[in-house]
Design an enzyme around this catalytic site. Structure first.
Site, PDB file in Angstrom:
ATOM      1  N   HIS A  27      66.680 -16.406  14.216  1.00 33.03           N
ATOM      2  CA  HIS A  27      67.278 -15.524  13.210  1.00 33.03           C
ATOM      3  C   HIS A  27      67.665 -16.293  11.958  1.00 33.03           C
ATOM      4  O   HIS A  27      67.751 -17.528  11.945  1.00 33.03           O
ATOM      5  CB  HIS A  27      68.502 -14.800  13.784  1.00 33.03           C
ATOM      6  CG  HIS A  27      69.648 -15.699  14.160  1.00 33.03           C
ATOM      7  ND1 HIS A  27      70.675 -16.006  13.289  1.00 33.03           N
ATOM      8  CD2 HIS A  27      69.947 -16.347  15.317  1.00 33.03           C
ATOM      9  CE1 HIS A  27      71.546 -16.792  13.892  1.00 33.03           C
ATOM     10  NE2 HIS A  27      71.124 -17.020  15.128  1.00 33.03           N
ATOM     11  N   CYS A  69      70.903 -19.529  20.432  1.00 31.72           N
ATOM     12  CA  CYS A  69      69.858 -18.987  19.567  1.00 31.72           C
ATOM     13  C   CYS A  69      69.479 -20.023  18.502  1.00 31.72           C
ATOM     14  O   CYS A  69      70.150 -21.025  18.329  1.00 31.72           O
ATOM     15  CB  CYS A  69      70.328 -17.695  18.912  1.00 31.72           C
ATOM     16  SG  CYS A  69      70.539 -16.330  20.086  1.00 31.72           S
TER      17      CYS A  69
END
Length: 417
Positions: free
Chosen positions: A313, A332
């Site tokens: 992301h 992440c």
């Protein structure tokens, strides 16, 4: 500079310059030329640019390149390795004159970062500066030419440890030496770097921020199937427990400041006052951050199938990409210049999406999910040492201690005031 490069090849199979790190090289090119180095600066920069490579870290030939590097590092070990480097000051840099510069020269010569005929002067001159920058580039450090704490630690990892790193990673690389796909994304976790590869060549490289030591980014193979533009962020239970509850106990306005709303699992919204923050009650609810400039996922989320609930992301915290240490996430992976990556992801699988449409969608701020018409493989790998087709050798810190060769600062010979 050709003689310097050939000397490096003879010593260790080449000096790993900016082969996999175009961003640091570009930053160096934009740096103001130093008066003391005016005669050599342009030549050095051209040399660094010439070493940039389009070959991916994971390729059918990478294992054989590492085998050659192992032979050369074995020779270094057999010859006694390289000397330890110490310093009486916080940093050694251009213009410094002290006895410790001599051991620094010997160290750089041993690994091929400095020409064998550069001499053993105690002055940190332009040649030492260039050698330090080359060393820093191939160890994933900012190429500022300053021997500070991080560079000193890397310099003082013994040659036999570097050899063991190459041998350990050879096994990993052999296991991934098959066909990975015509187009794929590779995340090298210890390097905190992402490669977008097409037809055996790297189309773009991206600096990344990956998981903390206690919240590690997982090693996995999967396929990217969807992009979420201007996404909501649903806070994982682990972050609710470890981060959000403590922050709410410190500042009850934290949720409002960060545009995070609370819902039960039937979709009913709750006020923060309805939750007992002295317990784990909050983990029973859904916390959702609204899209926008402060959203933790930034402007886009890249989804791939996995059981770890991780994804790639964007991020509003762009400053983290400029650090040598980029292990800050909860598992992440944050992507620098994410628009370039997603435009590439969409280019062949969903051709009605181009960069202009990507920019406009993000600018509009509206939620939009885009399914890729063809899934793209993604490999999240753990590679701390590798070599390239040009004969250059990269090393990265074994951040998760998976090599079994963890070095402490004491054994690394730190002696900085």
């Amino acid at each position: 500079m050709t003689g310097l490069w050939m000397a490096g090849l003879a010593a260790v199979g080449g000096v790993d310059l900016a082969v996999a790190q175009p961003a640091p090289v570009q930053a160096l090119l934009q740096q103001q030329q130093r008066i003391e180095w005016r005669d050599q600066f342009d030549t050095t920069m051209r040399s660094l640019q010439a070493m940039e490579s389009s070959f991916p870290t994971l390729s059918p030939d990478t294992a054989s390149h590492v085998e050659h590097a192992i032979q050369r590092y074995s020779a270094i070990v057999q010859q006694g390795g390289w000397p330890m480097v110490t310093s009486s000051r916080k940093a050694m840099k251009l213009g410094v004159r002290e006895e410790h510069v001599v051991s620094l020269r010997r160290r750089l010569m041993a690994s091929g970062d400095l020409e064998q005929t550069a001499g053993l002067s105690d002055t940190f001159d332009s040649y030492v500066d260039a050698g330090v920058r080359r060393f820093q580039l191939r160890h994933g450090l900012s190429p500022d030419g300053v021997v500070g704490k991080s560079t000193l630690v890397a310099l003082n990892v013994p040659a036999d440890v570097r050899l063991s790193q190459l041998e350990t990673n050879l096994v990993r690389l052999r296991s991934m030496s098959g066909f990975l796909g015509d187009r794929y994304v590779m995340v090298n976790i210890p390097a905190a770097e992402i490669e977008a590869v097409e037809n055996g060549r790297v189309r773009s490289r991206h600096t990344a921020v990956v998981g903390k030591i206690d919240r590690q980014t997982p090693i996995l193979n999967s396929s990217i199937y969807e992009l979420n533009f201007n996404p909501y962020w649903t806070v994982p239970v682990s972050i609710i427990r470890k981060d959000l509850i403590p922050k709410m106990n410190e500042d009850p306005a934290y949720l409002d400041k960060n545009r995070i709303r609370i819902f039960d699992w039937k979709g009913n919204e709750l006020a923060w006052q309805q939750i007992d923050w002295s317990t784990d009650e909050a983990t029973q609810y859904q916390f959702r951050q609204e899209p926008g400039e402060i959203n933790s996922l930034g402007s886009v989320r890249i989804n791939f199938h996995n059981t770890h609930q991780v994804y790639l992301h964007d991020t509003p915290s762009k400053s983290l990409f400029g650090s040598d240490y980029r292990f800050h996430s909860s598992g992440c992976v944050r992507v620098q210049n994410v628009r370039e990556l997603i435009t590439w992801l969409l280019s062949s699988t969903t051709p009605d999406w181009d960069r202009a449409r990507v920019d406009e969608t993000i600018r509009a701020g509206t939620r939009e999910d885009v399914k890729l018409k063809s899934k793209i493989p993604i490999y999240m790998a753990y590679v701390t040492a590798w070599a390239t087709a040009e004969g250059v050798v990269h090393f990265r810190e074994d951040i998760y201690n998976r090599d079994g060769l963890l070095m402490s600062e004491a054994t690394a010979g730190i002696n900085l005031q």
